[in-house]
Design a protein around this motif. Structure first.
Motif, mmCIF file in Angstrom:
data_model
loop_
_atom_site.group_PDB
_atom_site.id
_atom_site.type_symbol
_atom_site.label_atom_id
_atom_site.label_comp_id
_atom_site.label_asym_id
_atom_site.label_seq_id
_atom_site.Cartn_x
_atom_site.Cartn_y
_atom_site.Cartn_z
ATOM 1 N N LYS A 5 0.900 -1.511 0.028
ATOM 2 C CA LYS A 5 0.338 -0.035 -0.137
ATOM 3 C C LYS A 5 1.065 1.452 -0.049
ATOM 4 O O LYS A 5 0.445 2.082 -0.503
ATOM 5 C CB LYS A 5 -0.922 -0.264 1.136
ATOM 6 C CG LYS A 5 -2.152 -0.909 1.078
ATOM 7 C CD LYS A 5 -2.630 -0.959 2.108
ATOM 8 C CE LYS A 5 -3.837 -1.613 2.526
ATOM 9 N NZ LYS A 5 -4.737 -2.177 3.362
ATOM 10 N N GLY A 6 1.825 1.336 0.779
ATOM 11 C CA GLY A 6 3.072 2.476 0.415
ATOM 12 C C GLY A 6 3.861 2.706 -0.488
ATOM 13 O O GLY A 6 4.238 3.774 -0.933
ATOM 14 N N ASN A 7 4.565 1.156 -0.133
ATOM 15 C CA ASN A 7 5.637 1.500 -1.620
ATOM 16 C C ASN A 7 4.756 1.034 -3.251
ATOM 17 O O ASN A 7 5.477 1.234 -4.122
ATOM 18 C CB ASN A 7 6.920 0.906 -1.505
ATOM 19 C CG ASN A 7 7.600 1.348 -0.117
ATOM 20 O OD1 ASN A 7 7.874 2.461 -0.180
ATOM 21 N ND2 ASN A 7 7.840 0.675 1.103
ATOM 22 N N LYS A 47 -0.437 1.862 -6.228
ATOM 23 C CA LYS A 47 1.100 2.032 -7.431
ATOM 24 C C LYS A 47 2.042 0.810 -7.379
ATOM 25 O O LYS A 47 1.860 -0.095 -6.964
ATOM 26 C CB LYS A 47 2.148 2.616 -5.598
ATOM 27 C CG LYS A 47 1.294 4.192 -5.329
ATOM 28 C CD LYS A 47 2.720 4.350 -4.656
ATOM 29 C CE LYS A 47 2.306 5.880 -3.326
ATOM 30 N NZ LYS A 47 3.961 6.061 -3.110
ATOM 31 N N PHE A 48 1.329 0.935 -9.083
ATOM 32 C CA PHE A 48 2.145 0.418 -10.262
ATOM 33 C C PHE A 48 2.904 0.523 -10.654
ATOM 34 O O PHE A 48 3.645 1.940 -11.608
ATOM 35 C CB PHE A 48 1.161 -0.544 -10.053
ATOM 36 C CG PHE A 48 -0.168 -0.600 -9.936
ATOM 37 C CD1 PHE A 48 -0.716 -1.804 -9.222
ATOM 38 C CD2 PHE A 48 -0.680 0.589 -9.490
ATOM 39 C CE1 PHE A 48 -1.568 -2.222 -8.903
ATOM 40 C CE2 PHE A 48 -2.347 0.719 -9.552
ATOM 41 C CZ PHE A 48 -2.238 -1.024 -8.786
ATOM 42 N N SER A 49 3.881 -0.727 -11.123
ATOM 43 C CA SER A 49 5.307 -0.509 -11.808
ATOM 44 C C SER A 49 5.797 -2.049 -12.818
ATOM 45 O O SER A 49 4.986 -3.229 -12.317
ATOM 46 C CB SER A 49 6.970 -0.147 -11.710
ATOM 47 O OG SER A 49 6.833 -1.803 -9.466
ATOM 48 N N ARG A 66 12.022 -10.171 -7.454
ATOM 49 C CA ARG A 66 12.452 -9.433 -8.812
ATOM 50 C C ARG A 66 10.975 -8.713 -9.004
ATOM 51 O O ARG A 66 11.126 -7.293 -8.850
ATOM 52 C CB ARG A 66 13.180 -9.879 -9.901
ATOM 53 C CG ARG A 66 13.534 -8.843 -10.796
ATOM 54 C CD ARG A 66 13.702 -9.611 -12.171
ATOM 55 N NE ARG A 66 14.112 -8.841 -12.685
ATOM 56 C CZ ARG A 66 14.386 -9.100 -14.274
ATOM 57 N NH1 ARG A 66 14.906 -10.938 -14.773
ATOM 58 N NH2 ARG A 66 14.814 -8.517 -15.264
ATOM 59 N N ALA A 67 10.057 -9.542 -8.629
ATOM 60 C CA ALA A 67 8.617 -8.851 -8.887
ATOM 61 C C ALA A 67 7.656 -9.439 -7.638
ATOM 62 O O ALA A 67 8.032 -10.814 -6.875
ATOM 63 C CB ALA A 67 8.143 -9.152 -10.284
ATOM 64 N N THR A 68 6.699 -8.591 -7.469
ATOM 65 C CA THR A 68 5.822 -8.837 -6.272
ATOM 66 C C THR A 68 5.101 -9.479 -7.168
ATOM 67 O O THR A 68 4.578 -11.514 -6.384
ATOM 68 C CB THR A 68 5.304 -7.635 -6.204
ATOM 69 O OG1 THR A 68 5.688 -6.330 -6.116
ATOM 70 C CG2 THR A 68 4.894 -7.751 -4.842
ATOM 71 N N LEU A 69 4.846 -10.184 -8.234
ATOM 72 C CA LEU A 69 3.243 -11.054 -9.025
ATOM 73 C C LEU A 69 3.617 -10.677 -10.471
ATOM 74 O O LEU A 69 4.163 -9.839 -11.424
ATOM 75 C CB LEU A 69 2.091 -10.446 -8.710
ATOM 76 C CG LEU A 69 1.051 -8.932 -9.183
ATOM 77 C CD1 LEU A 69 -0.431 -8.669 -8.935
ATOM 78 C CD2 LEU A 69 1.809 -7.889 -8.730
#
Length: 250
Positions: A5-7, A47-49, A66-69
């Protein structure tokens, strides 16, 4: 969840427009990331990258954080993959398919046909089509591994392969861009599977939140709105009756 949620989160995608792509501003776009964003926003993640990752490297990327999902359309739920990562509930269900030279129309309907005729096929690294080709007896020297759908189309166009295997939605999109006099598209019978978002084993809380967000977007109509936007209504078939637990079962 608090960190997400924060980053924000990093979504692993492959070069597979309009399924998945990287926007000019560096954000992930296309059907999968748009669906992911809608689902996660329901849970307060905004927030998405994006991280462009080849198909065969998706699972290692999740395992190494390296990736969250991985985006919801990037990986099909398979029992052997369930041993390595966590999956959300199914987001879409789809069949396997072939793109081939029009000269092969009516001659190839299964991976066994590919093997028996000694045809050269393009397969996605680490994907279900590669596994199906191997199980059907396609020889290693007749398989060309590609990193993404854009490369697959180029292999066929340059006649470096006779056939390309992938999920039928991805191939139907590529077919629409091709010359129908030169390229033939076929869905493979009895190969329906379901794709979902993937997570590292340590991210169970985020996976559970994703499942709750998925339930909400199905209930409020956002899910079908996105499916229709990308002409992917067929991907919604069987989703409600499929489950991650069932698909992970060996």
């Amino acid at each position: 969840m608090e960190d997400a949620k924060g980053n924000g989160v990093t979504i692993a995608i492959s070069n597979d427009p309009p399924f998945m792509k990287m926007n000019p501003d560096g954000t992930p776009g296309g059907w999968g990331p748009e669906m992911d964003a809608a689902i996660l926003k329901e849970m307060g993640i905004t927030k998405f990258s994006g991280e462009m990752i080849e198909g065969g490297a998706m699972i290692p990327a999740l395992q190494s954080n390296r990736a969250t999902l991985s985006s919801s359309g990037a990986l099909f739920i398979r029992p052997e993959r369930c041993d390595a990562i966590l999956f959300s509930e199914p987001v879409s269900c789809n069949s396997e398919g072939f793109l081939m030279s029009s000269s092969l129309a009516g001659k190839v309907a299964t991976y066994k046909d590919v093997a028996d005729q000694g045809l050269k096929i393009g397969v996605c690294a680490g994907c279900s089509n590669q596994k199906l080709a191997i199980e059907a007896g396609v020889k290693e020297e007749n398989m060309v591994v590609y990193p993404d759908a854009t490369t697959a189309a180029k292999l066929l166009e340059d006649k470096r392969v006779d056939i390309v295997g992938n999920d039928s939605f991805t191939l139907s999109v590529l077919f629409k861009r091709a010359d129908p006099a030169e390229i033939h598209f076929v869905r493979i019978a009895n190969t329906r599977g379901c794709a979902a978002a993937g997570f590292g084993k340590a991210n169970a809380e985020l996976r559970d939140a994703y499942n709750e967000g998925l339930r909400k977007v199905r209930a409020n109509g956002k899910y079908m709105e996105i499916m229709k936007k990308y002409d992917f209504e067929e991907g919604a078939h069987d989703v409600e009756t499929a489950s991650m637990e069932q698909l992970c079962r060996k």
